[in-house]
Enzyme design. Structure first.
Site, PDB file in Angstrom:
ATOM      1  N   SER A  74      43.532  48.276  41.884  1.00  0.00           N
ATOM      2  CA  SER A  74      44.002  48.120  43.254  1.00  0.00           C
ATOM      3  C   SER A  74      45.416  47.567  43.223  1.00  0.00           C
ATOM      4  O   SER A  74      45.741  46.711  42.400  1.00  0.00           O
ATOM      5  CB  SER A  74      43.087  47.157  44.024  1.00  0.00           C
ATOM      6  OG  SER A  74      43.650  46.804  45.262  1.00  0.00           O
ATOM      7  N   CYS A 108      34.647  41.223  52.226  1.00  0.00           N
ATOM      8  CA  CYS A 108      33.605  42.110  52.755  1.00  0.00           C
ATOM      9  C   CYS A 108      32.455  41.300  53.359  1.00  0.00           C
ATOM     10  O   CYS A 108      31.966  41.604  54.447  1.00  0.00           O
ATOM     11  CB  CYS A 108      33.080  43.014  51.652  1.00  0.00           C
ATOM     12  SG  CYS A 108      34.321  44.140  51.002  1.00  0.00           S
TER      13      CYS A 108
END
Length: 393
Positions: free
Chosen positions: A220, A339
């Site tokens: 990422s 999340c």
């Protein structure tokens, strides 16, 4: 008659409402480095490298292609890969999906067994749940009492029909480091493919895919001072031909990931990874000193440090106070991953370590980064100490 004036930032943008808030949530995302921003801006606007990298018939596209391939080399150089083994994606979530679904679905009607752990990011866990619904068997390893997924646990769980193992290199909540070198050797001996989620690892631990027996690795940009919306998947030699594309429409990226390449984001990721390669070790030393400074300031307080006995990076610290505390608005931290924070659920990682839901919910994840200062560490320690002492039950 109105006249269109040259565009400028709105006046309100100059006043940042969070300037007085301490940012200790680098594991959720990092601010984009100014040097990265400069490279990205150079790929925008009519005077920049704005062409479509797939347009090879003219200079605009050719220049964009050159910048994309330079960035591919920069990403590959940080992790010891060959540039052709780097496939651009929209982020680590897509990379994880491509690796797991891509390998599983390439098997056609032949199902089998996948091995992972309870500590993985939701991008892996939710993808595996989807594959379970498609008929694949999945085993989720529990961590040991130190918070680690061990070689012995992997060895005991591997089956004759195991075709894929997926484990993260650095845990996003604890900062614990998995021994992917030893596990990779075992997985290869058993004939399975090994996928590693390295979203939290780049710039924090050395990665050399020339020696690591890893077949697929997810990256990422925004965890390493690059932009959001861009990532990559390393596809090693053993995985070639065993990954089925999940996005179709043009055959980009060796047919593994179709879609017009976002030159400015890719260039940003390349520059971010080049910076990580240049200053990764000195950054690790500095951040380790900051972490130790904070822990020293919190000594004697009723706080449990999670995963403290396992190998770990200094960038992430998981703390569980003995009782609920309120830190107000001065400290930007998480109690879990981004999340889980979105769903207000207790951390599945801390629950896997044996914490009760109430303990997991009151836990604090502090993560440090390139722009964290000693003064910020001292102020954070004071805020935590005062909050604890003021909330004694």
């Amino acid at each position: 008659m109105s006249r269109i004036l040259p565009w400028s930032w709105p006046a309100a943008a100059a006043e940042n409402p969070v300037n007085d808030v301490l940012y200790f949530d680098y594991a959720a995302t990092t601010p984009v480095d100014e040097r990265v921003i400069a490279q990205m801006i150079d790929c925008l606007g009519k005077d920049g490298t704005f062409g479509n990298p797939a347009s090879r018939s003219h200079a605009f596209g050719q220049h964009a292609r050159e910048r994309v391939e330079q960035a591919r080399r920069q990403v590959a150089e940080l992790v010891g890969a060959v540039p052709a083994q780097i496939v651009w994606t929209s982020g680590a979530t897509e990379s994880n999906n491509l690796a797991l679904k891509g390998v599983a679905r390439a098997r056609g009607d032949k199902k089998g067994h996948i091995l992972s752990s309870l500590l993985e990011h939701k991008a892996v866990l939710d993808t595996l749940k989807q594959l379970e619904g498609e008929g694949f068997a999945v085993t989720y390893l529990a961590p040991d009492d130190k918070g680690a997924i061990t070689l012995d646990a992997v060895r005991a769980a591997l089956r004759e029909d195991s075709f894929l193992v997926s484990l993260m290199l650095v845990n996003n909540e604890l900062g614990t480091v998995t021994d992917v070198a030893a596990i990779g050797r075992l997985v290869r001996e058993r004939g399975a493919l090994f996928h590693v989620d390295a979203a939290q690892a780049t710039g924090k631990v050395p990665i050399d895919l020339r020696v690591l027996e890893v077949d697929l690795m997810s990256f990422s940009a925004h965890k390493t001072y690059g932009p959001k919306g861009i990532g990559a998947l390393y596809v090693g030699t053993r995985a070639l031909g065993q990954v089925q594309a999940q996005i179709h429409g043009g055959g980009h990226e060796q047919g593994l990931r179709s879609g017009t390449l976002a030159t400015h984001q890719i260039v940003g990721m390349g520059e971010a990874f080049a910076l990580a390669k240049a200053q990764g070790e000195s950054e690790r030393v500095r951040i380790a000193a900051l972490r130790d400074r904070l822990l020293d300031a919190l000594k004697g307080l009723p706080i449990l440090v999670n995963g403290v006995s396992a190998p770990r990076v200094p960038h992430t610290l998981s703390l569980t106070p003995y009782w609920d505390v309120s830190l107000g608005d001065e400290l930007a931290i998480s109690s879990t991953s981004a999340c889980n924070s979105a769903s207000n659920a207790p951390s599945h990682v801390l629950l896997a370590l044996g914490l009760r839901p109430a303990e997991a919910l009151r836990s604090l994840r502090l993560s440090f980064g390139r722009f964290t200062t000693e003064q910020e560490i001292d102020r954070a320690a004071t805020l935590i100490r005062n909050a604890l002492l003021q909330s004694v039950p």
